[in-house]
Design a protein around this motif. Structure first.
Motif, PDB file in Angstrom:
ATOM      1  N   ILE A 195      16.461  37.248 -37.250  1.00 57.19           N
ATOM      2  CA  ILE A 195      15.593  36.067 -37.192  1.00 57.19           C
ATOM      3  C   ILE A 195      14.344  36.259 -38.035  1.00 57.19           C
ATOM      4  N   HIS A 196      13.805  37.471 -38.059  1.00 56.41           N
ATOM      5  CA  HIS A 196      12.547  37.734 -38.772  1.00 56.41           C
ATOM      6  C   HIS A 196      12.783  37.691 -40.275  1.00 56.41           C
ATOM      7  N   CYS A 197      12.167  36.722 -40.931  1.00 52.71           N
ATOM      8  CA  CYS A 197      12.407  36.565 -42.367  1.00 52.71           C
ATOM      9  C   CYS A 197      11.135  36.282 -43.156  1.00 52.71           C
ATOM     10  N   ASP A 198      10.265  35.407 -42.653  1.00 52.68           N
ATOM     11  CA  ASP A 198       9.183  34.876 -43.496  1.00 52.68           C
ATOM     12  C   ASP A 198       7.884  35.691 -43.484  1.00 52.68           C
ATOM     13  N   GLU A 242       8.704  36.331 -31.396  1.00 56.47           N
ATOM     14  CA  GLU A 242       9.294  37.449 -30.662  1.00 56.47           C
ATOM     15  C   GLU A 242       9.906  36.975 -29.341  1.00 56.47           C
ATOM     16  N   LEU A 243       9.248  36.012 -28.714  1.00 52.49           N
ATOM     17  CA  LEU A 243       9.782  35.471 -27.473  1.00 52.49           C
ATOM     18  C   LEU A 243      11.140  34.820 -27.712  1.00 52.49           C
ATOM     19  N   ALA A 244      11.230  33.969 -28.735  1.00 56.32           N
ATOM     20  CA  ALA A 244      12.494  33.290 -29.021  1.00 56.32           C
ATOM     21  C   ALA A 244      13.573  34.285 -29.425  1.00 56.32           C
ATOM     22  N   GLU A 247      11.602  29.978 -37.651  1.00 58.63           N
ATOM     23  CA  GLU A 247      12.511  30.651 -38.577  1.00 58.63           C
ATOM     24  C   GLU A 247      13.839  29.893 -38.637  1.00 58.63           C
ATOM     25  N   ALA A 248      14.427  29.856 -39.840  1.00 62.39           N
ATOM     26  CA  ALA A 248      15.653  29.084 -40.055  1.00 62.39           C
ATOM     27  C   ALA A 248      16.806  29.586 -39.200  1.00 62.39           C
ATOM     28  N   LEU A 249      16.935  30.892 -39.045  1.00 56.84           N
ATOM     29  CA  LEU A 249      18.059  31.415 -38.264  1.00 56.84           C
ATOM     30  C   LEU A 249      17.898  31.071 -36.786  1.00 56.84           C
ATOM     31  N   ALA A 250      16.674  31.117 -36.277  1.00 52.47           N
ATOM     32  CA  ALA A 250      16.444  30.715 -34.886  1.00 52.47           C
ATOM     33  C   ALA A 250      16.828  29.254 -34.701  1.00 52.47           C
ATOM     34  N   ALA A 251      16.508  28.426 -35.684  1.00 47.98           N
ATOM     35  CA  ALA A 251      16.881  27.009 -35.622  1.00 47.98           C
ATOM     36  C   ALA A 251      18.400  26.850 -35.621  1.00 47.98           C
ATOM     37  N   THR A 252      19.093  27.689 -36.374  1.00 55.44           N
ATOM     38  CA  THR A 252      20.558  27.636 -36.401  1.00 55.44           C
ATOM     39  C   THR A 252      21.138  28.036 -35.058  1.00 55.44           C
ATOM     40  N   TYR A 253      20.617  29.121 -34.484  1.00 55.03           N
ATOM     41  CA  TYR A 253      21.070  29.515 -33.143  1.00 55.03           C
ATOM     42  C   TYR A 253      20.895  28.353 -32.169  1.00 55.03           C
TER      43      TYR A 253
END
Length: 442
Positions: A285-288, A296-298, A387-393
């Motif tokens: 998830i960590h990208c930007d 971190e919570l998400a 973050e884009a990956l968190a949005a995808t999840y």
């Protein structure tokens, strides 16, 4: 007088006979989006009625017998009772308890006939069963010995660094998860194709490939392709000390061209791949480069959700005493004991009836969110771009939950999303695996 407003529509002797209950439907009260432990019961009688003269409060004519998940039943009194406006046959009850299906409402006949004895009984209709009521009302504490004593560092064996052995471990894991043949083939093929120059450890390659078929599968492309905010594949994903934080399980840093480096602490090399999968799903998830407490919570909430699914597939994961396993297990219990919107499931916000998410320990956090924020006390920034990956999840889980897409970094949305997306069988299987039982509140 309330009695004066309740006019009977029948005549003769029928006018004096107590009415029958046509239905009694219980719903949980929700206040400002949060579930409560208060129920509203709509009681519909078969006809209009009038009350017999008396000095007792109207509510004292009603009580409930509520079956308990632990066995037996409890007597529950009614806080208030009111006749619905414009109706002489609908009564609204307020009860300071959640009511499961098959609870029994009892109404004194003497409310309608002064000298009558006995009660008019009706089963409650409710979307909750007695197990759901228990989960929504009480914290669960572990009775497992796996949570006692110090953690262990998992020993590293030659198999952990053997390409063939790790492929076999991956295949056994996928079979235990009962994935379909195509998912099995895709995961094994991916394992064979992951570049060793990026992921030197065959165990980490197996853990990454094992995300195939889970909601966290998009982490694979995020890490191994340019399909991420850095526009580059990860530079390296390896067992090496996280720079600047030697006690962390893992950390993302960046090389000169902006590509990510995922450092997984060497003490985790001996862990099972199922204990490494959530870590990789989290770090991806960590990208930007704009980390925050909500990020971190998400990320931790998503990795905990994934871990519960893995525990449901193999309950022996919950008994591990190793360092990474213990942290995942503790986070999972905190997730189980949280949930503001769907407290009988998982969540991140405070759950009604729960004082601390880890009862029986010295932890003071009242929710998963508070527990994780305390753990990341060195991060000074409260929020950051989603973050884009968190949005995808979140999008994947929203489809499972039957919810519209929302912001993965919106804690209220995330709380409800996880609660509604959690599979009930997975949830109950994990509770058994962790040896969880209701906290003794006496």
């Amino acid at each position: 007088m309330l009695a004066a407003s309740l006019v009977a529509c029948s005549s003769g002797s029928d006018q004096l006979a107590p009415p029958r209950i046509s239905s009694a439907v219980a719903t949980r009260d929700v206040v400002n989006g949060d579930a409560t432990l208060v129920s509203t019961v709509k009681v519909t009688f078969d006809r209009e009625f009038k009350l017999a003269p008396g000095d007792l409060p109207f509510a004292s004519n009603f009580e409930l017998t509520v079956p308990l998940a632990e066995g037996g039943a409890s007597r529950v009194l009614v806080r208030t009772a009111e006749v619905a406006a414009g109706s002489g046959r609908v009564v609204t009850l307020k009860v300071n308890s959640l009511l499961p299906e098959d609870a029994v409402l009892k109404v004194r006949r003497s409310a309608f006939q002064a000298k009558a004895t006995g009660t008019i009984d009706a089963k409650i209709e409710s979307p909750l069963d007695k197990t759901m009521v228990l989960l929504a009302s009480k914290a669960l504490t572990s009775t497992s010995e796996a949570f006692l004593g110090d953690t262990e560092t998992a020993p590293v064996t030659p198999a952990d660094r053997d390409v063939v052995a790790m492929r076999q471990v991956l295949e056994r894991h996928l079979q235990q998860r009962q994935v379909d043949p195509q998912t099995l083939q895709d995961a094994l093929q991916l394992y064979d194709l992951i570049p060793p120059e990026i992921v030197p450890s065959p165990k980490l390659r197996a853990a990454l490939a094992a995300l195939t078929g889970t909601f966290a599968e998009p982490a694979i492309a995020s890490l191994l392709s340019a399909n991420n905010c850095t526009r580059r594949p990860a530079n390296r994903i390896a067992f090496q000390e996280p720079p600047g934080y030697p006690k962390l399980i893992a950390r993302v840093t960046y090389v000169g061209n902006g590509a990510r480096v995922v450092s997984v602490n060497p003490y985790a090399e001996g862990e099972r791949i199922e204990h490494l999968m959530p870590i990789l799903a989290h770090e991806a998830i960590h990208c930007d480069q704009q980390d925050s407490l909500v990020e971190e919570l998400a990320a931790t909430a998503f990795d905990g959700f994934l871990y519960l699914e893995l525990v449901a597939a193999d309950d022996s994961l919950a008994q591990a005493r190793t360092r990474v396993a213990r942290e995942l297990n503790i986070d999972a219990i905190a997730l189980i004991n949280s949930g503001a919107r769907v407290p009988e499931s998982v969540g991140i916000l405070p759950s009604p009836g729960v004082k601390t998410v880890l009862p029986g320990t010295n932890a003071t956090a009242g929710s998963f969110a508070e527990f994780i924020v305390q753990a990341y006390d060195t991060i000074g920034q409260a929020s950051s771009p989603t973050e884009a990956l968190a949005a995808t999840y979140a999008t994947i889980l929203a489809e499972v939950a039957g919810m519209p897409p929302g912001d993965a970094f919106d804690v209220r949305y995330l709380d409800e999303l996880l609660g509604r997306a959690m599979n009930g069988r997975v949830f109950l299987t994990a509770i058994v695996a962790f040896g969880l039982a209701p906290e003794d509140q006496d």
